[in-house]
Design a protein around this motif. Sequence first.
Motif, PDB file in Angstrom:
ATOM      1  N   LEU A 129       0.935  -1.225   0.047  1.00  0.00           N
ATOM      2  CA  LEU A 129      -0.052  -0.187   0.149  1.00  0.00           C
ATOM      3  C   LEU A 129       0.851   0.671  -0.123  1.00  0.00           C
ATOM      4  O   LEU A 129       1.581   1.320   1.148  1.00  0.00           O
ATOM      5  CB  LEU A 129      -0.907  -0.271   0.910  1.00  0.00           C
ATOM      6  N   VAL A 130       0.723   2.391  -1.339  1.00  0.00           N
ATOM      7  CA  VAL A 130       1.359   3.221  -1.326  1.00  0.00           C
ATOM      8  C   VAL A 130       1.094   3.874  -1.328  1.00  0.00           C
ATOM      9  O   VAL A 130      -0.260   4.681  -1.794  1.00  0.00           O
ATOM     10  CB  VAL A 130       2.393   2.820  -2.453  1.00  0.00           C
ATOM     11  N   MET A 131       1.321   6.124  -1.009  1.00  0.00           N
ATOM     12  CA  MET A 131       0.962   6.965  -0.356  1.00  0.00           C
ATOM     13  C   MET A 131       0.963   7.950  -1.256  1.00  0.00           C
ATOM     14  O   MET A 131       2.298   8.161  -0.174  1.00  0.00           O
ATOM     15  CB  MET A 131      -0.162   6.973   0.442  1.00  0.00           C
ATOM     16  N   PRO A 132       1.689   8.843  -2.399  1.00  0.00           N
ATOM     17  CA  PRO A 132       2.105   9.762  -2.463  1.00  0.00           C
ATOM     18  C   PRO A 132       1.747  10.771  -1.505  1.00  0.00           C
ATOM     19  O   PRO A 132       0.596  11.399  -1.140  1.00  0.00           O
ATOM     20  CB  PRO A 132       1.911  10.095  -4.164  1.00  0.00           C
TER      21      PRO A 132
ATOM     22  N   ASP B 197       1.306   3.201 -10.661  1.00  0.00           N
ATOM     23  CA  ASP B 197       1.721   2.999 -12.409  1.00  0.00           C
ATOM     24  C   ASP B 197       2.731   2.530 -12.335  1.00  0.00           C
ATOM     25  O   ASP B 197       3.807   2.105 -12.926  1.00  0.00           O
ATOM     26  CB  ASP B 197       1.081   3.109 -13.835  1.00  0.00           C
ATOM     27  N   ALA B 198       3.989   3.681 -12.401  1.00  0.00           N
ATOM     28  CA  ALA B 198       5.265   3.931 -12.250  1.00  0.00           C
ATOM     29  C   ALA B 198       6.157   3.365 -10.802  1.00  0.00           C
ATOM     30  O   ALA B 198       6.748   1.389 -11.495  1.00  0.00           O
ATOM     31  CB  ALA B 198       5.938   5.438 -11.889  1.00  0.00           C
TER      32      ALA B 198
ATOM     33  N   LEU C 127       5.975  -8.077  -5.860  1.00  0.00           N
ATOM     34  CA  LEU C 127       5.658  -6.818  -5.584  1.00  0.00           C
ATOM     35  C   LEU C 127       3.786  -6.475  -6.120  1.00  0.00           C
ATOM     36  O   LEU C 127       4.319  -7.045  -7.769  1.00  0.00           O
ATOM     37  CB  LEU C 127       6.426  -6.116  -5.385  1.00  0.00           C
ATOM     38  N   HIS C 128       2.897  -5.907  -5.128  1.00  0.00           N
ATOM     39  CA  HIS C 128       1.857  -6.039  -6.145  1.00  0.00           C
ATOM     40  C   HIS C 128       1.218  -4.767  -5.466  1.00  0.00           C
ATOM     41  O   HIS C 128       1.328  -4.580  -4.216  1.00  0.00           O
ATOM     42  CB  HIS C 128       0.359  -6.619  -6.019  1.00  0.00           C
ATOM     43  N   PHE C 129       1.583  -3.638  -5.957  1.00  0.00           N
ATOM     44  CA  PHE C 129       1.482  -1.837  -5.309  1.00  0.00           C
ATOM     45  C   PHE C 129      -0.279  -1.347  -5.406  1.00  0.00           C
ATOM     46  O   PHE C 129      -1.123  -1.485  -6.638  1.00  0.00           O
ATOM     47  CB  PHE C 129       2.332  -1.021  -6.153  1.00  0.00           C
ATOM     48  N   ARG C 130      -0.795  -0.727  -4.269  1.00  0.00           N
ATOM     49  CA  ARG C 130      -1.978  -0.604  -4.611  1.00  0.00           C
ATOM     50  C   ARG C 130      -1.956   0.627  -3.861  1.00  0.00           C
ATOM     51  O   ARG C 130      -1.437   1.168  -2.181  1.00  0.00           O
ATOM     52  CB  ARG C 130      -3.372  -1.346  -3.931  1.00  0.00           C
ATOM     53  N   LEU C 131      -2.848   1.355  -4.302  1.00  0.00           N
ATOM     54  CA  LEU C 131      -3.028   3.046  -3.393  1.00  0.00           C
ATOM     55  C   LEU C 131      -3.552   2.979  -2.107  1.00  0.00           C
ATOM     56  O   LEU C 131      -4.834   1.649  -2.019  1.00  0.00           O
ATOM     57  CB  LEU C 131      -3.715   3.887  -4.377  1.00  0.00           C
ATOM     58  N   ASP C 132      -3.083   3.300  -1.371  1.00  0.00           N
ATOM     59  CA  ASP C 132      -4.592   3.470   0.277  1.00  0.00           C
ATOM     60  C   ASP C 132      -4.801   4.115   0.357  1.00  0.00           C
ATOM     61  O   ASP C 132      -4.386   5.540   0.089  1.00  0.00           O
ATOM     62  CB  ASP C 132      -2.635   3.419   0.727  1.00  0.00           C
ATOM     63  N   THR C 133      -6.402   3.741   0.376  1.00  0.00           N
ATOM     64  CA  THR C 133      -7.270   4.759   0.083  1.00  0.00           C
ATOM     65  C   THR C 133      -7.873   4.417   2.095  1.00  0.00           C
ATOM     66  O   THR C 133      -8.811   5.296   2.024  1.00  0.00           O
ATOM     67  CB  THR C 133      -8.631   4.057  -0.319  1.00  0.00           C
ATOM     68  N   ARG C 134      -6.501   3.970   3.078  1.00  0.00           N
ATOM     69  CA  ARG C 134      -8.009   4.345   4.148  1.00  0.00           C
ATOM     70  C   ARG C 134      -7.298   5.582   5.155  1.00  0.00           C
ATOM     71  O   ARG C 134      -9.406   5.208   5.402  1.00  0.00           O
ATOM     72  CB  ARG C 134      -6.361   3.374   5.106  1.00  0.00           C
ATOM     73  N   PHE C 135      -7.086   6.713   4.514  1.00  0.00           N
ATOM     74  CA  PHE C 135      -7.012   7.539   4.917  1.00  0.00           C
ATOM     75  C   PHE C 135      -8.715   8.303   4.726  1.00  0.00           C
ATOM     76  O   PHE C 135      -9.262   8.825   5.298  1.00  0.00           O
ATOM     77  CB  PHE C 135      -6.302   9.146   4.590  1.00  0.00           C
ATOM     78  N   ASP C 136      -8.875   8.009   2.550  1.00  0.00           N
ATOM     79  CA  ASP C 136     -10.004   8.562   2.236  1.00  0.00           C
ATOM     80  C   ASP C 136     -11.313   8.432   3.067  1.00  0.00           C
ATOM     81  O   ASP C 136     -11.707   8.704   3.184  1.00  0.00           O
ATOM     82  CB  ASP C 136      -9.662   7.860   1.032  1.00  0.00           C
ATOM     83  N   ASP C 137     -11.477   7.412   2.863  1.00  0.00           N
ATOM     84  CA  ASP C 137     -12.537   5.931   3.455  1.00  0.00           C
ATOM     85  C   ASP C 137     -12.798   7.072   5.346  1.00  0.00           C
ATOM     86  O   ASP C 137     -13.717   7.006   5.901  1.00  0.00           O
ATOM     87  CB  ASP C 137     -12.334   5.032   4.351  1.00  0.00           C
TER      88      ASP C 137
END
Length: 140
Positions: A63-66, A77-78, A102-112
């Motif tokens: 889980l990643v977040m810029p 994507d990068a 490795l599989h990269f996904r956007l961390d949406t926990r903060f938005d939730d």
Amino acid sequence: MSRFKDEAQGMPSQRQLRVGELLRKELSDILSRGDVRDPVLETHVITVPEVRVAPDLKHATVLVMPLGGVDADKVVDALGRHRKYLRGQVARRMTMKYMPDLHFRLDTRFDDDDRITQLLHRPEVARDLDDDDDEDGAEN
């Protein structure tokens, strides 16, 4: 009945948690040093809040977040394009029999969390919560 009650309930094992934390630390270190040569990744600060590892330790969801959530899809994507390179870099730093894919996904926990907070502060919900408080006060 299973000996491993936590695994039967879908909870990660201690080994999964430990491997996930080691992967998170190494990936964070690699990304913060700027070892990946990509124009998108070089212009963004990326945080890795969590790595979830499959029970067989063959796959890891990162889980990643810029920072600021800017260009989040481009960053994911990068990272996906460079996942083999990142896997190799992590493999050099860790001693494991098999290195997870490795599989990269956007961390949406903060938005939730923000969405739930907004829902709880809506007038209809606040009214219902106030009614519950009044009932509890009347019983005491």
